[in-house]
Design a protein around this motif. Sequence first.
Motif, PDB file in Angstrom:
ATOM      1  N   SER A  60       0.708  -1.293   0.074  1.00 18.97           N
ATOM      2  CA  SER A  60      -0.077  -0.068   0.061  1.00 18.97           C
ATOM      3  C   SER A  60       0.935   1.249   0.228  1.00 18.97           C
ATOM      4  CB  SER A  60      -1.096   0.235   1.139  1.00 18.97           C
ATOM      5  OG  SER A  60      -0.272  -0.148   2.442  1.00 18.97           O
ATOM      6  N   ALA A  61       2.367   1.080  -0.083  1.00 16.04           N
ATOM      7  CA  ALA A  61       3.081   2.388   0.056  1.00 16.04           C
ATOM      8  C   ALA A  61       3.031   2.810  -1.258  1.00 16.04           C
ATOM      9  CB  ALA A  61       4.587   2.087   0.366  1.00 16.04           C
ATOM     10  N   ASN A  62       3.167   4.042  -1.211  1.00 14.68           N
ATOM     11  CA  ASN A  62       3.263   5.045  -2.607  1.00 14.68           C
ATOM     12  C   ASN A  62       4.770   4.896  -3.370  1.00 14.68           C
ATOM     13  OD1 ASN A  62       4.457   6.495  -1.007  1.00 14.68           O
ATOM     14  ND2 ASN A  62       3.252   8.273  -1.525  1.00 14.68           N
ATOM     15  N   VAL A  63       5.440   3.951  -2.767  1.00 19.11           N
ATOM     16  CA  VAL A  63       6.975   3.945  -3.341  1.00 19.11           C
ATOM     17  C   VAL A  63       7.429   2.572  -3.469  1.00 19.11           C
ATOM     18  CG1 VAL A  63       7.995   4.555  -1.397  1.00 19.11           C
ATOM     19  CG2 VAL A  63       9.317   4.731  -3.473  1.00 19.11           C
ATOM     20  N   ASN A  64       8.011   2.067  -4.276  1.00 18.85           N
ATOM     21  CA  ASN A  64       8.598   0.592  -4.286  1.00 18.85           C
ATOM     22  C   ASN A  64       9.910   0.748  -4.859  1.00 18.85           C
ATOM     23  OD1 ASN A  64       8.909  -2.326  -4.114  1.00 18.85           O
ATOM     24  ND2 ASN A  64       7.614  -2.533  -5.901  1.00 18.85           N
ATOM     25  N   TRP A  65      10.913   0.511  -4.067  1.00 16.36           N
ATOM     26  CA  TRP A  65      12.508   0.529  -4.162  1.00 16.36           C
ATOM     27  C   TRP A  65      12.801  -0.645  -5.435  1.00 16.36           C
ATOM     28  CZ3 TRP A  65      13.823   5.127  -2.923  1.00 16.36           C
ATOM     29  CH2 TRP A  65      13.368   5.587  -1.827  1.00 16.36           C
ATOM     30  N   CYS A  66      14.146  -0.624  -5.563  1.00 14.41           N
ATOM     31  CA  CYS A  66      14.717  -1.289  -6.726  1.00 14.41           C
ATOM     32  C   CYS A  66      15.075  -3.021  -6.455  1.00 14.41           C
ATOM     33  CB  CYS A  66      15.992  -0.773  -7.142  1.00 14.41           C
ATOM     34  SG  CYS A  66      16.701  -1.245  -8.670  1.00 14.41           S
ATOM     35  N   GLU A  67      15.024  -3.004  -4.997  1.00  5.57           N
ATOM     36  CA  GLU A  67      15.392  -4.519  -4.614  1.00  5.57           C
ATOM     37  C   GLU A  67      14.108  -5.250  -5.035  1.00  5.57           C
ATOM     38  OE1 GLU A  67      16.485  -7.079  -0.813  1.00  5.57           O
ATOM     39  OE2 GLU A  67      16.333  -4.878  -0.460  1.00  5.57           O
ATOM     40  N   PRO A  68      14.453  -6.254  -5.591  1.00  2.42           N
ATOM     41  CA  PRO A  68      13.113  -7.210  -5.948  1.00  2.42           C
ATOM     42  C   PRO A  68      12.408  -7.687  -4.884  1.00  2.42           C
ATOM     43  CG  PRO A  68      15.178  -7.985  -7.081  1.00  2.42           C
ATOM     44  CD  PRO A  68      15.627  -6.972  -5.951  1.00  2.42           C
ATOM     45  N   LEU A 130       6.472  -2.956   2.893  1.00  2.00           N
ATOM     46  CA  LEU A 130       5.811  -1.770   1.866  1.00  2.00           C
ATOM     47  C   LEU A 130       4.453  -1.692   2.201  1.00  2.00           C
ATOM     48  CD1 LEU A 130       7.597  -2.977  -1.484  1.00  2.00           C
ATOM     49  CD2 LEU A 130       8.144  -1.217   0.073  1.00  2.00           C
ATOM     50  N   TRP A 131       4.088  -1.412   3.353  1.00  2.70           N
ATOM     51  CA  TRP A 131       2.740  -0.705   3.898  1.00  2.70           C
ATOM     52  C   TRP A 131       2.945   0.777   4.323  1.00  2.70           C
ATOM     53  CZ3 TRP A 131       0.403  -4.292   8.006  1.00  2.70           C
ATOM     54  CH2 TRP A 131       0.102  -5.667   7.532  1.00  2.70           C
ATOM     55  N   ARG A 132       2.043   1.335   3.631  1.00  3.15           N
ATOM     56  CA  ARG A 132       1.820   2.970   3.707  1.00  3.15           C
ATOM     57  C   ARG A 132       2.096   3.206   5.406  1.00  3.15           C
ATOM     58  NH1 ARG A 132       3.477   7.604   1.817  1.00  3.15           N
ATOM     59  NH2 ARG A 132       2.161   9.249   2.652  1.00  3.15           N
ATOM     60  N   SER A 133       1.626   2.441   6.137  1.00  2.00           N
ATOM     61  CA  SER A 133       1.522   2.911   7.735  1.00  2.00           C
ATOM     62  C   SER A 133       2.770   2.784   8.121  1.00  2.00           C
ATOM     63  CB  SER A 133       0.567   2.062   8.341  1.00  2.00           C
ATOM     64  OG  SER A 133       1.006   0.622   8.294  1.00  2.00           O
ATOM     65  N   PHE A 134       3.819   1.916   7.659  1.00  2.00           N
ATOM     66  CA  PHE A 134       5.149   1.839   8.162  1.00  2.00           C
ATOM     67  C   PHE A 134       5.827   2.744   7.680  1.00  2.00           C
ATOM     68  CE2 PHE A 134       3.890  -2.640   9.432  1.00  2.00           C
ATOM     69  CZ  PHE A 134       3.775  -2.354  11.018  1.00  2.00           C
ATOM     70  N   GLN A 135       5.458   3.197   6.343  1.00  2.00           N
ATOM     71  CA  GLN A 135       6.160   4.318   5.466  1.00  2.00           C
ATOM     72  C   GLN A 135       6.349   5.647   6.332  1.00  2.00           C
ATOM     73  OE1 GLN A 135       4.741   4.900   1.610  1.00  2.00           O
ATOM     74  NE2 GLN A 135       6.426   6.337   0.955  1.00  2.00           N
ATOM     75  N   TYR A 136       5.121   6.039   7.052  1.00  2.00           N
ATOM     76  CA  TYR A 136       4.993   7.080   7.907  1.00  2.00           C
ATOM     77  C   TYR A 136       5.917   6.927   9.020  1.00  2.00           C
ATOM     78  CZ  TYR A 136       0.550   8.173   5.652  1.00  2.00           C
ATOM     79  OH  TYR A 136      -0.362   8.475   4.861  1.00  2.00           O
ATOM     80  N   LEU A 137       6.204   5.580   9.633  1.00  2.00           N
ATOM     81  CA  LEU A 137       7.201   5.333  10.487  1.00  2.00           C
ATOM     82  C   LEU A 137       8.615   5.558  10.217  1.00  2.00           C
ATOM     83  CD1 LEU A 137       7.097   4.986  13.632  1.00  2.00           C
ATOM     84  CD2 LEU A 137       7.186   2.504  13.188  1.00  2.00           C
ATOM     85  N   ASP A 138       8.765   5.630   8.836  1.00  2.00           N
ATOM     86  CA  ASP A 138      10.303   5.732   8.426  1.00  2.00           C
ATOM     87  C   ASP A 138      10.172   7.162   7.983  1.00  2.00           C
ATOM     88  OD1 ASP A 138      12.484   5.281   7.147  1.00  2.00           O
ATOM     89  OD2 ASP A 138      11.629   4.940   5.130  1.00  2.00           O
ATOM     90  N   GLU A 139       9.430   7.715   7.333  1.00  2.00           N
ATOM     91  CA  GLU A 139       9.622   8.939   6.453  1.00  2.00           C
ATOM     92  C   GLU A 139       9.332  10.136   7.533  1.00  2.00           C
ATOM     93  OE1 GLU A 139       6.838   9.323   3.355  1.00  2.00           O
ATOM     94  OE2 GLU A 139       8.332   7.845   1.990  1.00  2.00           O
ATOM     95  N   GLY A 180      -0.530  10.624  -1.996  1.00  2.00           N
ATOM     96  CA  GLY A 180      -0.315  10.399  -3.581  1.00  2.00           C
ATOM     97  C   GLY A 180       0.860  11.381  -3.494  1.00  2.00           C
ATOM     98  N   LEU A 181       1.229  12.329  -2.943  1.00  2.00           N
ATOM     99  CA  LEU A 181       2.111  13.201  -3.266  1.00  2.00           C
ATOM    100  C   LEU A 181       3.647  12.811  -2.575  1.00  2.00           C
ATOM    101  CD1 LEU A 181       0.234  16.811  -3.394  1.00  2.00           C
ATOM    102  CD2 LEU A 181       1.132  15.114  -5.348  1.00  2.00           C
ATOM    103  N   TYR A 182       4.192  11.922  -3.060  1.00  2.00           N
ATOM    104  CA  TYR A 182       5.491  11.708  -2.454  1.00  2.00           C
ATOM    105  C   TYR A 182       6.552  12.592  -2.361  1.00  2.00           C
ATOM    106  CZ  TYR A 182       9.862   8.600  -1.606  1.00  2.00           C
ATOM    107  OH  TYR A 182      10.876   8.130  -0.921  1.00  2.00           O
ATOM    108  N   GLU A 183       6.269  13.551  -3.492  1.00  2.00           N
ATOM    109  CA  GLU A 183       7.268  14.747  -3.515  1.00  2.00           C
ATOM    110  C   GLU A 183       7.377  15.622  -2.315  1.00  2.00           C
ATOM    111  OE1 GLU A 183       5.226  13.879  -5.894  1.00  2.00           O
ATOM    112  OE2 GLU A 183       6.151  13.631  -7.876  1.00  2.00           O
ATOM    113  N   VAL A 184       6.180  15.627  -1.618  1.00  2.00           N
ATOM    114  CA  VAL A 184       6.242  16.482  -0.247  1.00  2.00           C
ATOM    115  C   VAL A 184       7.383  15.932   0.461  1.00  2.00           C
ATOM    116  CG1 VAL A 184       4.894  17.121   1.621  1.00  2.00           C
ATOM    117  CG2 VAL A 184       3.676  16.933  -0.517  1.00  2.00           C
TER     118      VAL A 184
END
Length: 315
Positions: A60-68, A130-139, A180-184
């Motif tokens: 549910s994250a709005n970014v997926n990194w390069c690692e498979p 790659l959950w959005r909720s944990f993305q907040y805890l990172d960013e 949706g605005l990862y640029e923020v």
Amino acid sequence: INAEYGTEHAENQMMVPVVLVSIVSGCLFLVVLFTAHEGDGPSNFGANQSPTQGFWGPRSANVNWCEPDYAMTPYLTEFWNSLSSLATYLVTGLAGLRQYSHRPELRWITCGYGTLAVIGIGSCMFHATLWRSFQYLDELPMLYLVAFFLILAFDLQGSQATLVLTAYTGVCAVSVAVPGLYEVFQLSFGLTAGFLVLHGIYLMAQAPSGSPDFKWAEASVLGFSVGGLAWGLEIVACEQLQALQLHSIGWHVCSCLAAHCACQFYLAFGLSKRRYPSLRAAGKVWLAGIMPFQRVQESERTKMLRKAYPTPSTN
């Protein structure tokens, strides 16, 4: 005069690689910022990612990194990114807390290391699921970390520090409200980190070459610049550079070392400028023999005052 000129010229030459790496890293950041994101949908930096789903289900994250995804185990979406987060941010953060949390004068240094530990947990969970909720805890802790660095860089206290933290709380609120605005997040973190790098270069120019202040600042600026360069290169050339694990090895390792060196620089700078009059430098301690921490102890004057005016007994 010639000796002074030679010393100044040597110091300027030492700064050239740092400045060049910072400029290249900053330019690449701008390229990624304005080209990598695809509209309001998720940024998929791994163009050839397989649709494999593991234990954590669809991301549910709005970014997926390069690692498979799920390449090593069905229980970790990005194996190396997850483990490197714990091995770098969490370990360093806990070591810093152990070293300085008992010193009230170093509360902002302690906040920096505490936030670094939170980033380690959040980043590990984010890359594992790659959950959005944990993305907040990172960013979001990353934004507070650069806010603490701003407070330390300019020795902000009271209402000034509160104003900085309030501003970054507002940025965090926008990041959460507009997922949706990862640029923020990119713009807020990137511009502040870039400003701190430039400020670090400025302070390096003021410090004598070879002094503790200069070495910590140089290591921090180089770390952020090389880490940012690795982060950007992996995004713009994922297919060609995927095997190098530039996000886990490049960004996580270098940015963690940079954050640690920044904390140590602000501590050394504060001690040299007598911002902490009750403390003095007392050598170094080493984490696992590879990462140095400055040891601090009470100044002789503070010890004498404690002897002259002992704390009254509560009995």
